[in-house]
Design a protein around this motif. Sequence first.
Motif, PDB file in Angstrom:
ATOM      1  N   LEU A 123      50.361  27.286 -32.356  1.00 39.97           N
ATOM      2  CA  LEU A 123      51.694  27.075 -32.926  1.00 39.97           C
ATOM      3  C   LEU A 123      52.277  25.704 -32.578  1.00 39.97           C
ATOM      4  O   LEU A 123      52.986  25.098 -33.375  1.00 39.97           O
ATOM      5  CB  LEU A 123      52.667  28.156 -32.437  1.00 39.97           C
ATOM      6  N   THR A 124      51.980  25.216 -31.359  1.00 38.99           N
ATOM      7  CA  THR A 124      52.630  23.990 -30.889  1.00 38.99           C
ATOM      8  C   THR A 124      51.713  22.772 -30.858  1.00 38.99           C
ATOM      9  O   THR A 124      52.188  21.647 -30.897  1.00 38.99           O
ATOM     10  CB  THR A 124      53.203  24.171 -29.471  1.00 38.99           C
ATOM     11  N   GLY A 125      50.420  22.996 -30.710  1.00 44.73           N
ATOM     12  CA  GLY A 125      49.488  21.881 -30.554  1.00 44.73           C
ATOM     13  C   GLY A 125      49.382  21.409 -29.114  1.00 44.73           C
ATOM     14  O   GLY A 125      48.593  20.523 -28.789  1.00 44.73           O
ATOM     15  N   ALA A 126      50.162  21.990 -28.225  1.00 49.77           N
ATOM     16  CA  ALA A 126      50.114  21.635 -26.799  1.00 49.77           C
ATOM     17  C   ALA A 126      49.153  22.576 -26.085  1.00 49.77           C
ATOM     18  O   ALA A 126      49.090  23.759 -26.398  1.00 49.77           O
ATOM     19  CB  ALA A 126      51.505  21.743 -26.181  1.00 49.77           C
ATOM     20  N   GLY A 127      48.409  22.046 -25.122  1.00 54.43           N
ATOM     21  CA  GLY A 127      47.476  22.869 -24.352  1.00 54.43           C
ATOM     22  C   GLY A 127      48.190  23.551 -23.199  1.00 54.43           C
ATOM     23  O   GLY A 127      49.005  22.946 -22.509  1.00 54.43           O
ATOM     24  N   ALA A 128      47.882  24.826 -22.991  1.00 52.43           N
ATOM     25  CA  ALA A 128      48.473  25.575 -21.874  1.00 52.43           C
ATOM     26  C   ALA A 128      47.367  25.987 -20.921  1.00 52.43           C
ATOM     27  O   ALA A 128      46.289  26.388 -21.349  1.00 52.43           O
ATOM     28  CB  ALA A 128      49.215  26.798 -22.395  1.00 52.43           C
ATOM     29  N   ARG A 129      47.621  25.890 -19.634  1.00 54.12           N
ATOM     30  CA  ARG A 129      46.607  26.231 -18.641  1.00 54.12           C
ATOM     31  C   ARG A 129      46.905  27.541 -17.923  1.00 54.12           C
ATOM     32  O   ARG A 129      46.062  28.070 -17.220  1.00 54.12           O
ATOM     33  CB  ARG A 129      46.424  25.105 -17.634  1.00 54.12           C
ATOM     34  N   ASP A 130      48.114  28.052 -18.095  1.00 52.76           N
ATOM     35  CA  ASP A 130      48.480  29.316 -17.453  1.00 52.76           C
ATOM     36  C   ASP A 130      49.690  29.891 -18.176  1.00 52.76           C
ATOM     37  O   ASP A 130      50.392  29.175 -18.890  1.00 52.76           O
ATOM     38  CB  ASP A 130      48.821  29.082 -15.977  1.00 52.76           C
ATOM     39  N   CYS A 131      49.882  31.178 -17.973  1.00 53.37           N
ATOM     40  CA  CYS A 131      51.020  31.843 -18.604  1.00 53.37           C
ATOM     41  C   CYS A 131      51.453  32.999 -17.715  1.00 53.37           C
ATOM     42  O   CYS A 131      50.631  33.653 -17.098  1.00 53.37           O
ATOM     43  CB  CYS A 131      50.581  32.271 -20.000  1.00 53.37           C
ATOM     44  N   VAL A 132      52.763  33.184 -17.625  1.00 50.63           N
ATOM     45  CA  VAL A 132      53.331  34.292 -16.853  1.00 50.63           C
ATOM     46  C   VAL A 132      54.220  35.083 -17.805  1.00 50.63           C
ATOM     47  O   VAL A 132      55.115  34.523 -18.435  1.00 50.63           O
ATOM     48  CB  VAL A 132      54.164  33.774 -15.652  1.00 50.63           C
ATOM     49  N   ILE A 133      53.948  36.370 -17.904  1.00 49.87           N
ATOM     50  CA  ILE A 133      54.767  37.243 -18.748  1.00 49.87           C
ATOM     51  C   ILE A 133      55.829  37.857 -17.851  1.00 49.87           C
ATOM     52  O   ILE A 133      55.517  38.530 -16.870  1.00 49.87           O
ATOM     53  CB  ILE A 133      53.904  38.343 -19.405  1.00 49.87           C
ATOM     54  N   ASP A 134      57.084  37.591 -18.157  1.00 48.54           N
ATOM     55  CA  ASP A 134      58.206  38.073 -17.360  1.00 48.54           C
ATOM     56  C   ASP A 134      58.998  39.064 -18.208  1.00 48.54           C
ATOM     57  O   ASP A 134      59.909  38.689 -18.936  1.00 48.54           O
ATOM     58  CB  ASP A 134      59.074  36.880 -16.937  1.00 48.54           C
ATOM     59  N   ASP A 135      58.616  40.338 -18.121  1.00 49.27           N
ATOM     60  CA  ASP A 135      59.266  41.372 -18.930  1.00 49.27           C
ATOM     61  C   ASP A 135      60.722  41.590 -18.506  1.00 49.27           C
ATOM     62  O   ASP A 135      61.557  41.937 -19.337  1.00 49.27           O
ATOM     63  CB  ASP A 135      58.494  42.692 -18.842  1.00 49.27           C
ATOM     64  N   ARG A 136      61.001  41.374 -17.246  1.00 51.40           N
ATOM     65  CA  ARG A 136      62.369  41.589 -16.743  1.00 51.40           C
ATOM     66  C   ARG A 136      63.381  40.699 -17.470  1.00 51.40           C
ATOM     67  O   ARG A 136      64.491  41.118 -17.751  1.00 51.40           O
ATOM     68  CB  ARG A 136      62.396  41.315 -15.241  1.00 51.40           C
ATOM     69  N   HIS A 137      62.974  39.464 -17.785  1.00 51.98           N
ATOM     70  CA  HIS A 137      63.866  38.536 -18.472  1.00 51.98           C
ATOM     71  C   HIS A 137      63.422  38.284 -19.916  1.00 51.98           C
ATOM     72  O   HIS A 137      63.884  37.341 -20.540  1.00 51.98           O
ATOM     73  CB  HIS A 137      63.947  37.206 -17.710  1.00 51.98           C
ATOM     74  N   ASN A 138      62.516  39.119 -20.421  1.00 51.37           N
ATOM     75  CA  ASN A 138      61.998  39.034 -21.791  1.00 51.37           C
ATOM     76  C   ASN A 138      61.579  37.607 -22.162  1.00 51.37           C
ATOM     77  O   ASN A 138      62.039  37.037 -23.134  1.00 51.37           O
ATOM     78  CB  ASN A 138      63.027  39.562 -22.801  1.00 51.37           C
ATOM     79  N   ARG A 139      60.685  37.050 -21.339  1.00 55.52           N
ATOM     80  CA  ARG A 139      60.230  35.682 -21.582  1.00 55.52           C
ATOM     81  C   ARG A 139      58.762  35.519 -21.219  1.00 55.52           C
ATOM     82  O   ARG A 139      58.196  36.322 -20.482  1.00 55.52           O
ATOM     83  CB  ARG A 139      61.072  34.684 -20.792  1.00 55.52           C
ATOM     84  N   VAL A 140      58.181  34.457 -21.753  1.00 53.36           N
ATOM     85  CA  VAL A 140      56.832  34.049 -21.396  1.00 53.36           C
ATOM     86  C   VAL A 140      56.943  32.603 -20.927  1.00 53.36           C
ATOM     87  O   VAL A 140      57.560  31.778 -21.603  1.00 53.36           O
ATOM     88  CB  VAL A 140      55.862  34.121 -22.599  1.00 53.36           C
TER      89      VAL A 140
END
Length: 145
Positions: free
Chosen positions: A20-37
């Motif tokens: 979607l962005t064209g930017a490379g990501a090396r890690d991701c954290v799913i934070d359900d408490r604050h409804n964010r990634v």
Amino acid sequence: MSEITLTEDCMRLISQFESLTGAGARDCVIDDRHNRVIFIINPGEMGLAIGRKGASIKKASEALDKRVEVVEYSDDLVQFIRNCFLPAEVLSIEFEGEDEERVAQVEVREEDRGLAIGKEGKNITKAKQLLRRQFDIADVELIQE
């Protein structure tokens, strides 16, 4: 440097985010408490991740149906901590303890203190999660001079 294990969900989200962005990501954290990634993106790709007038990050948020936040990775621990707290201005960083017990003591400008903590502590929580995953930092404390 800690060993990062990506879940299937994280790998799927990273793939979606990158396409979607064209930017490379090396890690991701799913934070359900604050409804964010939260994505850790490659150095120098913040502009790509956000896009013109925030278009890329908005598109990613809509597609993933969660708020998307990005933090630029740095091999330099001090710079990475500064990146975690942006846009709050970090004045100083000191470390206490050894190895897995290491604590980062971060001082921010007085007027940025609320920003560094965030609503319901979500910004300081983000910094703690990312620093634990990326650099084995046990805790992050905001200090006041």
